[in-house]
Scaffold this motif. Sequence first.
Motif, PDB file in Angstrom:
ATOM      1  N   ARG A 162     -18.488   7.023 -24.783  1.00  0.00           N
ATOM      2  CA  ARG A 162     -17.836   8.246 -24.301  1.00  0.00           C
ATOM      3  C   ARG A 162     -16.417   8.357 -24.838  1.00  0.00           C
ATOM      4  NH1 ARG A 162     -16.270   9.532 -18.007  1.00  0.00           N
ATOM      5  NH2 ARG A 162     -16.507  11.808 -18.043  1.00  0.00           N
ATOM      6  N   GLN A 194     -25.796  11.474 -18.446  1.00  0.00           N
ATOM      7  CA  GLN A 194     -25.744  12.375 -17.291  1.00  0.00           C
ATOM      8  C   GLN A 194     -25.681  11.569 -15.993  1.00  0.00           C
ATOM      9  OE1 GLN A 194     -25.893  15.904 -17.430  1.00  0.00           O
ATOM     10  NE2 GLN A 194     -25.563  15.918 -15.216  1.00  0.00           N
ATOM     11  N   SER A 198     -22.193  12.385 -14.758  1.00  0.00           N
ATOM     12  CA  SER A 198     -22.514  13.677 -14.137  1.00  0.00           C
ATOM     13  C   SER A 198     -22.216  14.856 -15.065  1.00  0.00           C
ATOM     14  CB  SER A 198     -21.738  13.855 -12.820  1.00  0.00           C
ATOM     15  OG  SER A 198     -22.057  12.823 -11.920  1.00  0.00           O
ATOM     16  N   ARG A 199     -22.228  14.620 -16.342  1.00  0.00           N
ATOM     17  CA  ARG A 199     -22.034  15.649 -17.361  1.00  0.00           C
ATOM     18  C   ARG A 199     -22.891  15.287 -18.557  1.00  0.00           C
ATOM     19  NH1 ARG A 199     -17.026  18.059 -17.550  1.00  0.00           N
ATOM     20  NH2 ARG A 199     -17.956  19.386 -19.154  1.00  0.00           N
ATOM     21  N   SER A 200     -23.287  16.267 -19.326  1.00  0.00           N
ATOM     22  CA  SER A 200     -23.988  15.969 -20.568  1.00  0.00           C
ATOM     23  C   SER A 200     -22.955  15.690 -21.653  1.00  0.00           C
ATOM     24  CB  SER A 200     -24.876  17.140 -20.989  1.00  0.00           C
ATOM     25  OG  SER A 200     -24.102  18.195 -21.519  1.00  0.00           O
ATOM     26  N   SER A 203     -21.776  19.026 -23.326  1.00  0.00           N
ATOM     27  CA  SER A 203     -20.858  19.870 -22.556  1.00  0.00           C
ATOM     28  C   SER A 203     -19.458  19.272 -22.528  1.00  0.00           C
ATOM     29  CB  SER A 203     -21.383  20.073 -21.128  1.00  0.00           C
ATOM     30  OG  SER A 203     -21.413  18.857 -20.411  1.00  0.00           O
ATOM     31  N   GLU A 204     -19.354  17.952 -22.398  1.00  0.00           N
ATOM     32  CA  GLU A 204     -18.036  17.319 -22.408  1.00  0.00           C
ATOM     33  C   GLU A 204     -17.362  17.465 -23.768  1.00  0.00           C
ATOM     34  OE1 GLU A 204     -17.001  14.132 -19.199  1.00  0.00           O
ATOM     35  OE2 GLU A 204     -18.087  13.210 -20.861  1.00  0.00           O
ATOM     36  N   GLU A 207     -16.186  21.089 -24.255  1.00  0.00           N
ATOM     37  CA  GLU A 207     -15.008  21.351 -23.416  1.00  0.00           C
ATOM     38  C   GLU A 207     -13.760  20.741 -24.036  1.00  0.00           C
ATOM     39  OE1 GLU A 207     -13.436  19.869 -19.103  1.00  0.00           O
ATOM     40  OE2 GLU A 207     -15.464  20.710 -19.149  1.00  0.00           O
TER      41      GLU A 207
END
Length: 262
Positions: A162, A194, A198-200, A203-204, A207
């Motif tokens: 990440r 996920q 709690s996010r894909s 999407s992160e 953003e």
Amino acid sequence: MLKINYCDYNHSNPDYDQIYRPLGSGDYLFLFFITPMKIKIENNTILSKENAFILFPKGAPQEYRAVKKFKNSFLHFSAEHDDFIEKYNIPVNQIVYPSNTEPINDIFKQIYVEFCVKNIHYIEKADCLIKQLFIEFSRQLQSSSYGLNKNFNLFEQFHKARVEILTNIEKDWTAESMSSLTNLGTSQFYKYYQHFFSRSPKSELLEARITKAKYLLKVDGLPVNQTATLSGFNNLSHFSRYFKKTCGITPLEYSKTKSVDK
């Protein structure tokens, strides 16, 4: 504001020593048991392993005894409001085992030093350190709640992946290149990502790219095409469409607005 009343770091009592306060201590008590303890909670005696934590709320009886050696760090503190418990999702009157005690222990040490020295801006610094302690504690408990005590290496692997993705958003990341960071297939990678955050990952990443694009357009004043490239968008029309979908205006329109998004 959170205020230190008394604290100690890696403190040792005599072997088999017992603490018994049937009416509590008049404030909150956050304990880090470095050695095994017997803790009495609601008339039940529970044997804790080493590296256990417990938060006693105001007025709660405090009774615990060392199995043999007695070593702990502790923090007696006051709070203007009780909402910090819910805010940081901290269990009370419950023994918990965070996934990694080292960063929590380090903050305990900083709190103890600050309490002893009481340098300039001590009150504000102490408040910040206690909040930092509970933020780290909450994050570690979140890791534990995912079963990471049993599979902590997997979480660490995803955490590193990440960080790699979100600190290199200009790279041409694909589902395959992201999943390769964990040596898992794309479907498994997305599933665990996920689950842990709690996010894909997509999407992160998007953003983070839009956030950087806003900065480059507004603060650095870069042209739209250069902004798109530096933000990780290889297709200018795709960048413009997604930017407008997210922000409500085009990148060019955004660059001409007066206010700066925080």
